[in-house]
Scaffold this motif. Structure first.
Motif, mmCIF file in Angstrom:
data_model
loop_
_atom_site.group_PDB
_atom_site.id
_atom_site.type_symbol
_atom_site.label_atom_id
_atom_site.label_comp_id
_atom_site.label_asym_id
_atom_site.label_seq_id
_atom_site.Cartn_x
_atom_site.Cartn_y
_atom_site.Cartn_z
ATOM 1 N N UNK A 52 -16.133 -7.395 -8.643
ATOM 2 C CA UNK A 52 -14.706 -7.515 -8.311
ATOM 3 C C UNK A 52 -14.408 -7.076 -6.884
ATOM 4 N N UNK A 53 -15.336 -6.374 -6.275
ATOM 5 C CA UNK A 53 -15.114 -5.812 -4.947
ATOM 6 C C UNK A 53 -16.130 -6.414 -3.981
ATOM 7 N N UNK A 54 -15.640 -7.021 -2.899
ATOM 8 C CA UNK A 54 -16.562 -7.473 -1.862
ATOM 9 C C UNK A 54 -15.907 -7.312 -0.495
ATOM 10 N N UNK A 55 -16.747 -7.269 0.528
ATOM 11 C CA UNK A 55 -16.270 -6.973 1.875
ATOM 12 C C UNK A 55 -15.386 -8.073 2.428
ATOM 13 N N UNK A 56 -15.642 -9.324 2.075
ATOM 14 C CA UNK A 56 -14.794 -10.412 2.573
ATOM 15 C C UNK A 56 -13.357 -10.256 2.066
ATOM 16 N N UNK A 57 -13.212 -9.984 0.779
ATOM 17 C CA UNK A 57 -11.869 -9.779 0.214
ATOM 18 C C UNK A 57 -11.205 -8.553 0.830
ATOM 19 N N UNK A 58 -11.974 -7.517 1.054
ATOM 20 C CA UNK A 58 -11.441 -6.305 1.662
ATOM 21 C C UNK A 58 -10.952 -6.585 3.073
ATOM 22 N N UNK A 62 -7.120 -6.224 4.243
ATOM 23 C CA UNK A 62 -6.824 -5.264 5.311
ATOM 24 C C UNK A 62 -6.095 -5.949 6.459
ATOM 25 N N UNK A 63 -6.562 -7.129 6.858
ATOM 26 C CA UNK A 63 -5.903 -7.870 7.941
ATOM 27 C C UNK A 63 -4.474 -8.213 7.554
ATOM 28 N N UNK A 64 -4.274 -8.603 6.308
ATOM 29 C CA UNK A 64 -2.919 -8.933 5.851
ATOM 30 C C UNK A 64 -2.018 -7.699 5.881
ATOM 31 N N UNK A 65 -2.534 -6.567 5.471
ATOM 32 C CA UNK A 65 -1.743 -5.331 5.501
ATOM 33 C C UNK A 65 -1.360 -4.976 6.936
ATOM 34 N N UNK A 66 -2.290 -5.125 7.874
ATOM 35 C CA UNK A 66 -1.988 -4.838 9.285
ATOM 36 C C UNK A 66 -0.923 -5.798 9.810
ATOM 37 N N UNK A 67 -1.020 -7.087 9.456
ATOM 38 C CA UNK A 67 -0.002 -8.059 9.891
ATOM 39 C C UNK A 67 1.377 -7.684 9.365
#
Length: 75
Positions: A52-58, A62-67
């Motif tokens: 359920x956890x991978x670096x691409x999704x992270x 993260x980029x969306x949160x920064x935007x």
């Protein structure tokens, strides 16, 4: 540790103990050592949950949160 972010990450794939609760930690270890079926089930669940956890999704999240934060700041 129970009561921490690890509880959310691990889900049902881990036996948790409160920080400093030596008795609960010992009981969990004994359970895993004595009940091989339970131990195997938890290991399989841990592998499933890890998917359920991978670096691409992270990175995308993260980029969306920064935007979103940048837009709020400009806003």
């Amino acid at each position: 540790s129970s009561g921490t972010v690890l509880e959310e990450l691990a889900g049902e794939s881990a036996l948790l103990a409160a920080p400093g609760d030596v008795e609960a930690l010992t009981a969990g270890c004994e359970t895993l050592l004595r009940d091989r079926d339970h131990s195997r089930q938890m290991a399989a669940e841990g592998r499933r949950r890890a998917q359920l956890f991978d670096w691409d999704q992270t990175a995308v999240a993260t980029a969306q949160a920064w935007r979103e934060m940048a837009q709020m700041e400009a806003g």
